[in-house]
Design a protein around this motif. Structure first.
Motif, PDB file in Angstrom:
ATOM      1  N   LEU A  90      -2.370   5.084  64.940  1.00  0.00           N
ATOM      2  CA  LEU A  90      -1.840   6.434  64.751  1.00  0.00           C
ATOM      3  C   LEU A  90      -0.481   6.581  65.425  1.00  0.00           C
ATOM      4  O   LEU A  90       0.400   7.272  64.916  1.00  0.00           O
ATOM      5  N   GLN A  91      -0.299   5.925  66.549  1.00  0.00           N
ATOM      6  CA  GLN A  91       0.999   5.941  67.217  1.00  0.00           C
ATOM      7  C   GLN A  91       2.048   5.275  66.331  1.00  0.00           C
ATOM      8  O   GLN A  91       3.153   5.785  66.176  1.00  0.00           O
ATOM      9  N   SER A  92       1.684   4.150  65.732  1.00  0.00           N
ATOM     10  CA  SER A  92       2.608   3.449  64.817  1.00  0.00           C
ATOM     11  C   SER A  92       2.952   4.337  63.631  1.00  0.00           C
ATOM     12  O   SER A  92       4.113   4.404  63.206  1.00  0.00           O
ATOM     13  N   TRP A  93       1.943   5.023  63.072  1.00  0.00           N
ATOM     14  CA  TRP A  93       2.179   5.943  61.949  1.00  0.00           C
ATOM     15  C   TRP A  93       3.178   7.023  62.351  1.00  0.00           C
ATOM     16  O   TRP A  93       4.102   7.334  61.610  1.00  0.00           O
ATOM     17  N   MET A  94       2.994   7.560  63.543  1.00  0.00           N
ATOM     18  CA  MET A  94       3.849   8.634  64.022  1.00  0.00           C
ATOM     19  C   MET A  94       5.291   8.166  64.215  1.00  0.00           C
ATOM     20  O   MET A  94       6.233   8.896  63.948  1.00  0.00           O
ATOM     21  N   GLU A  95       5.450   6.935  64.679  1.00  0.00           N
ATOM     22  CA  GLU A  95       6.784   6.417  64.999  1.00  0.00           C
ATOM     23  C   GLU A  95       7.481   5.768  63.817  1.00  0.00           C
ATOM     24  O   GLU A  95       8.683   5.547  63.867  1.00  0.00           O
ATOM     25  N   SER A  96       6.743   5.456  62.750  1.00  0.00           N
ATOM     26  CA  SER A  96       7.378   4.786  61.613  1.00  0.00           C
ATOM     27  C   SER A  96       8.273   5.768  60.858  1.00  0.00           C
ATOM     28  O   SER A  96       8.007   6.966  60.816  1.00  0.00           O
ATOM     29  N   PRO A  97       9.345   5.251  60.282  1.00  0.00           N
ATOM     30  CA  PRO A  97      10.272   6.127  59.556  1.00  0.00           C
ATOM     31  C   PRO A  97       9.596   6.772  58.346  1.00  0.00           C
ATOM     32  O   PRO A  97       8.698   6.182  57.743  1.00  0.00           O
ATOM     33  N   TYR A  98      10.045   7.961  58.005  1.00  0.00           N
ATOM     34  CA  TYR A  98       9.530   8.658  56.829  1.00  0.00           C
ATOM     35  C   TYR A  98      10.620   9.556  56.268  1.00  0.00           C
ATOM     36  O   TYR A  98      11.565   9.913  56.975  1.00  0.00           O
ATOM     37  N   GLU A  99      10.482   9.874  54.987  1.00  0.00           N
ATOM     38  CA  GLU A  99      11.444  10.774  54.352  1.00  0.00           C
ATOM     39  C   GLU A  99      11.200  12.182  54.870  1.00  0.00           C
ATOM     40  O   GLU A  99      10.096  12.703  54.795  1.00  0.00           O
ATOM     41  N   GLN A 100      12.248  12.760  55.398  1.00  0.00           N
ATOM     42  CA  GLN A 100      12.156  14.081  55.998  1.00  0.00           C
ATOM     43  C   GLN A 100      13.017  15.056  55.195  1.00  0.00           C
ATOM     44  O   GLN A 100      13.965  14.651  54.528  1.00  0.00           O
ATOM     45  N   ASN A 101      12.689  16.316  55.278  1.00  0.00           N
ATOM     46  CA  ASN A 101      13.453  17.352  54.609  1.00  0.00           C
ATOM     47  C   ASN A 101      14.898  17.315  55.111  1.00  0.00           C
ATOM     48  O   ASN A 101      15.144  17.454  56.302  1.00  0.00           O
ATOM     49  N   LYS A 102      15.829  17.136  54.187  1.00  0.00           N
ATOM     50  CA  LYS A 102      17.243  17.047  54.561  1.00  0.00           C
ATOM     51  C   LYS A 102      17.975  18.375  54.359  1.00  0.00           C
ATOM     52  O   LYS A 102      19.150  18.488  54.681  1.00  0.00           O
ATOM     53  N   LYS A 103      17.279  19.364  53.813  1.00  0.00           N
ATOM     54  CA  LYS A 103      17.916  20.660  53.577  1.00  0.00           C
ATOM     55  C   LYS A 103      18.107  21.426  54.879  1.00  0.00           C
ATOM     56  O   LYS A 103      17.218  21.460  55.731  1.00  0.00           O
ATOM     57  N   TYR A 104      19.232  22.021  55.020  1.00  0.00           N
ATOM     58  CA  TYR A 104      19.569  22.926  56.114  1.00  0.00           C
ATOM     59  C   TYR A 104      19.325  22.331  57.511  1.00  0.00           C
ATOM     60  O   TYR A 104      18.660  22.940  58.346  1.00  0.00           O
ATOM     61  N   PRO A 105      19.890  21.163  57.801  1.00  0.00           N
ATOM     62  CA  PRO A 105      19.680  20.569  59.132  1.00  0.00           C
ATOM     63  C   PRO A 105      20.240  21.439  60.258  1.00  0.00           C
ATOM     64  O   PRO A 105      19.751  21.386  61.380  1.00  0.00           O
ATOM     65  N   GLU A 106      21.213  22.280  59.925  1.00  0.00           N
ATOM     66  CA  GLU A 106      21.795  23.162  60.934  1.00  0.00           C
ATOM     67  C   GLU A 106      20.801  24.206  61.439  1.00  0.00           C
ATOM     68  O   GLU A 106      21.008  24.813  62.493  1.00  0.00           O
ATOM     69  N   GLN A 107      19.696  24.396  60.719  1.00  0.00           N
ATOM     70  CA  GLN A 107      18.677  25.357  61.153  1.00  0.00           C
ATOM     71  C   GLN A 107      17.713  24.776  62.184  1.00  0.00           C
ATOM     72  O   GLN A 107      16.941  25.509  62.782  1.00  0.00           O
TER      73      GLN A 107
END
Length: 181
Positions: A45-62
């Protein structure tokens, strides 16, 4: 209670990066010492948490609210949820991409149960007193249910309005009910 929430909000807005964030940062001399106290017990589960994933790129300034988990979120309520998930060592991802048929969504939190590894989604609906936001949220909830994400089964929902802000004790109770039993 409202004064306490305002005080916490004021503190968070003036202290973007907390001492705990600094101490848990990968380049901190304390990181290796403290990390085991804030990481899931399962290495998978730690590996799952730390592995890269596609994240929402909209409105990073928020994403202006720093958290004890070392990530930035969009609201004080989300930072409260992160704080408690992190404190209870619940593995999660923030705004991780999820395909629902032909639609891509980014649930606020994708969570793995610390004992079973079962997936849960957590959506915090923070402006349900605004009609356009509410319509969009209801549409998103319908999409979730059409794809097997059922409220109170594997979809956790929290709501708030200006008059009824999210309560930390309530969030902690949800985390205990779903993940600590």
């Amino acid at each position: 209670m409202i004064q306490e929430e305002r005080a916490v909000g004021s503190y968070i807005s003036h202290h973007r990066e907390s001492v705990s964030e600094q101490m848990l940062a990968p380049d901190s001399p304390y990181s290796e010492l403290l990390a085991p106290y804030f990481q899931p017990e399962s290495s998978d589960l730690q590996s799952w948490m730390e592995s890269p994933y596609e994240q929402n790129k909209k409105y990073p300034e928020q994403k202006i609210y720093g958290t004890s988990a070392g990530i930035h979120v969009r609201s004080k309520s989300e930072s409260m949820i992160v704080y408690l998930l992190h404190d209870y060592k619940i593995p999660f991802r923030y705004e991780s991409e999820l395909e629902l048929g032909q639609v891509t969504v980014y649930p606020d939190f994708t969570i793995r149960h610390p004992k079973t590894g079962k997936l849960f989604l957590w959506e915090h609906l923070g402006m349900v007193d605004e009609p356009a936001y509410r319509r969009n949220a209801l549409s998103k909830l319908q999409l979730y249910m059409e794809h097997g994400w059922i409220p109170s089964v594997n979809l956790i929902l929290t709501f708030e309005t200006k008059e009824y802000p999210l309560d930390m004790a309530y969030v902690e109770g949800l985390i205990k009910d779903y993940f600590v039993k």
